[in-house]
Design a protein around this motif. Sequence first.
Motif, PDB file in Angstrom:
ATOM      1  N   MET A  69       2.479   1.374   2.049  1.00  0.00           N
ATOM      2  CA  MET A  69       1.208   2.027   2.356  1.00  0.00           C
ATOM      3  C   MET A  69       0.162   1.547   1.372  1.00  0.00           C
ATOM      4  O   MET A  69       0.482   1.119   0.260  1.00  0.00           O
ATOM      5  CB  MET A  69       1.315   3.558   2.316  1.00  0.00           C
ATOM      6  N   LEU A  70      -1.060   1.618   1.808  1.00  0.00           N
ATOM      7  CA  LEU A  70      -2.187   1.277   0.952  1.00  0.00           C
ATOM      8  C   LEU A  70      -2.562   2.537   0.170  1.00  0.00           C
ATOM      9  O   LEU A  70      -2.718   3.612   0.766  1.00  0.00           O
ATOM     10  CB  LEU A  70      -3.368   0.810   1.820  1.00  0.00           C
ATOM     11  N   ILE A  71      -2.670   2.399  -1.143  1.00  0.00           N
ATOM     12  CA  ILE A  71      -2.985   3.570  -1.962  1.00  0.00           C
ATOM     13  C   ILE A  71      -4.165   3.268  -2.882  1.00  0.00           C
ATOM     14  O   ILE A  71      -4.459   2.123  -3.187  1.00  0.00           O
ATOM     15  CB  ILE A  71      -1.792   4.020  -2.831  1.00  0.00           C
ATOM     16  N   ALA A  72      -4.802   4.355  -3.300  1.00  0.00           N
ATOM     17  CA  ALA A  72      -5.786   4.288  -4.384  1.00  0.00           C
ATOM     18  C   ALA A  72      -5.082   4.944  -5.562  1.00  0.00           C
ATOM     19  O   ALA A  72      -4.589   6.063  -5.446  1.00  0.00           O
ATOM     20  CB  ALA A  72      -7.051   5.047  -4.013  1.00  0.00           C
ATOM     21  N   GLY A  73      -4.998   4.243  -6.666  1.00  0.00           N
ATOM     22  CA  GLY A  73      -4.254   4.797  -7.791  1.00  0.00           C
ATOM     23  C   GLY A  73      -4.885   4.472  -9.130  1.00  0.00           C
ATOM     24  O   GLY A  73      -5.638   3.514  -9.258  1.00  0.00           O
ATOM     25  N   ILE A  74      -4.572   5.290 -10.088  1.00  0.00           N
ATOM     26  CA  ILE A  74      -4.979   5.059 -11.476  1.00  0.00           C
ATOM     27  C   ILE A  74      -3.713   5.154 -12.306  1.00  0.00           C
ATOM     28  O   ILE A  74      -3.038   6.175 -12.310  1.00  0.00           O
ATOM     29  CB  ILE A  74      -5.989   6.123 -11.968  1.00  0.00           C
ATOM     30  N   ASP A  84       4.333   6.939 -18.629  1.00  0.00           N
ATOM     31  CA  ASP A  84       3.701   5.890 -17.805  1.00  0.00           C
ATOM     32  C   ASP A  84       3.571   6.449 -16.392  1.00  0.00           C
ATOM     33  O   ASP A  84       4.555   6.565 -15.661  1.00  0.00           O
ATOM     34  CB  ASP A  84       4.582   4.631 -17.842  1.00  0.00           C
ATOM     35  N   ILE A  85       2.351   6.807 -16.000  1.00  0.00           N
ATOM     36  CA  ILE A  85       2.093   7.543 -14.756  1.00  0.00           C
ATOM     37  C   ILE A  85       1.065   6.796 -13.930  1.00  0.00           C
ATOM     38  O   ILE A  85       0.107   6.226 -14.469  1.00  0.00           O
ATOM     39  CB  ILE A  85       1.548   8.953 -15.050  1.00  0.00           C
ATOM     40  N   GLU A  86       1.230   6.863 -12.622  1.00  0.00           N
ATOM     41  CA  GLU A  86       0.173   6.395 -11.713  1.00  0.00           C
ATOM     42  C   GLU A  86      -0.100   7.528 -10.738  1.00  0.00           C
ATOM     43  O   GLU A  86       0.765   7.935  -9.975  1.00  0.00           O
ATOM     44  CB  GLU A  86       0.587   5.138 -10.960  1.00  0.00           C
ATOM     45  N   SER A  87      -1.330   8.060 -10.797  1.00  0.00           N
ATOM     46  CA  SER A  87      -1.749   9.117  -9.868  1.00  0.00           C
ATOM     47  C   SER A  87      -2.370   8.432  -8.667  1.00  0.00           C
ATOM     48  O   SER A  87      -3.200   7.534  -8.806  1.00  0.00           O
ATOM     49  CB  SER A  87      -2.758  10.045 -10.541  1.00  0.00           C
ATOM     50  N   CYS A  88      -1.937   8.861  -7.450  1.00  0.00           N
ATOM     51  CA  CYS A  88      -2.306   8.106  -6.242  1.00  0.00           C
ATOM     52  C   CYS A  88      -2.723   9.025  -5.104  1.00  0.00           C
ATOM     53  O   CYS A  88      -2.341  10.200  -5.023  1.00  0.00           O
ATOM     54  CB  CYS A  88      -1.106   7.308  -5.745  1.00  0.00           C
ATOM     55  N   PHE A  89      -3.514   8.431  -4.168  1.00  0.00           N
ATOM     56  CA  PHE A  89      -3.820   9.003  -2.864  1.00  0.00           C
ATOM     57  C   PHE A  89      -3.541   7.910  -1.830  1.00  0.00           C
ATOM     58  O   PHE A  89      -3.850   6.738  -2.060  1.00  0.00           O
ATOM     59  CB  PHE A  89      -5.302   9.365  -2.755  1.00  0.00           C
ATOM     60  N   PRO A  90      -2.973   8.265  -0.667  1.00  0.00           N
ATOM     61  CA  PRO A  90      -2.844   7.267   0.404  1.00  0.00           C
ATOM     62  C   PRO A  90      -4.224   6.900   0.951  1.00  0.00           C
ATOM     63  O   PRO A  90      -5.125   7.713   0.925  1.00  0.00           O
ATOM     64  CB  PRO A  90      -2.009   7.970   1.472  1.00  0.00           C
TER      65      PRO A  90
END
Length: 186
Positions: free
Chosen positions: A132-137, A180-186
């Motif tokens: 899936m395409l995600i937006a992440g930080i 080490d974290i990546e917060s994401c939204f689809p």
Amino acid sequence: MFNIGEFSRITGLSIKALRLYHEKGILVPFGVDESSGYRYYNRANAERARVIVQLRDMEFSLSEIKTILDGCSDDGQILAELEKQKRNLKNKIANYEKIVATLDAIIFKEREAEKAMKELTFEVEEKTVGDMLIAGIRYKGKYCDCGKAFSTLGRKAGRWLAGKPFNLYYDCGYKEDGADIESCFP
């Protein structure tokens, strides 16, 4: 005449307090023996001591007591000093009531937060997710920092977000700090 020990028992003032009051000129003994330095008090001293005790009970400072006893020649002046002290005490009471109200509010909020945290149960799920395409930080920090990351993503990606937020964790185990974290939204 009374020696300092007798006078202490009569007035309820400690010997230490009597010596201090003598040094400050608030309660000067009737007489002091030149050779021994012993202090002797009389009935007039006892009356003044009674007034001092009452003023101390009303939270007057020693300097205020000295001013009242030395400077107030009539009842009108004494009443003015008592009214001034009453105003000061009312102001203190009002300030203390504000502090107590603030403390009550903080305690209530903390207890509610504590209660809510005990009621919450967190479950960690491990899922396999398709492409899936995600937006992440991605960042290193504490687990509680993910709310800030979601907020930043929400502001930047806005209408392009298409699902519930989630986190990707790249560590093999729990880390208190520096995870080490990546917060994401689809």
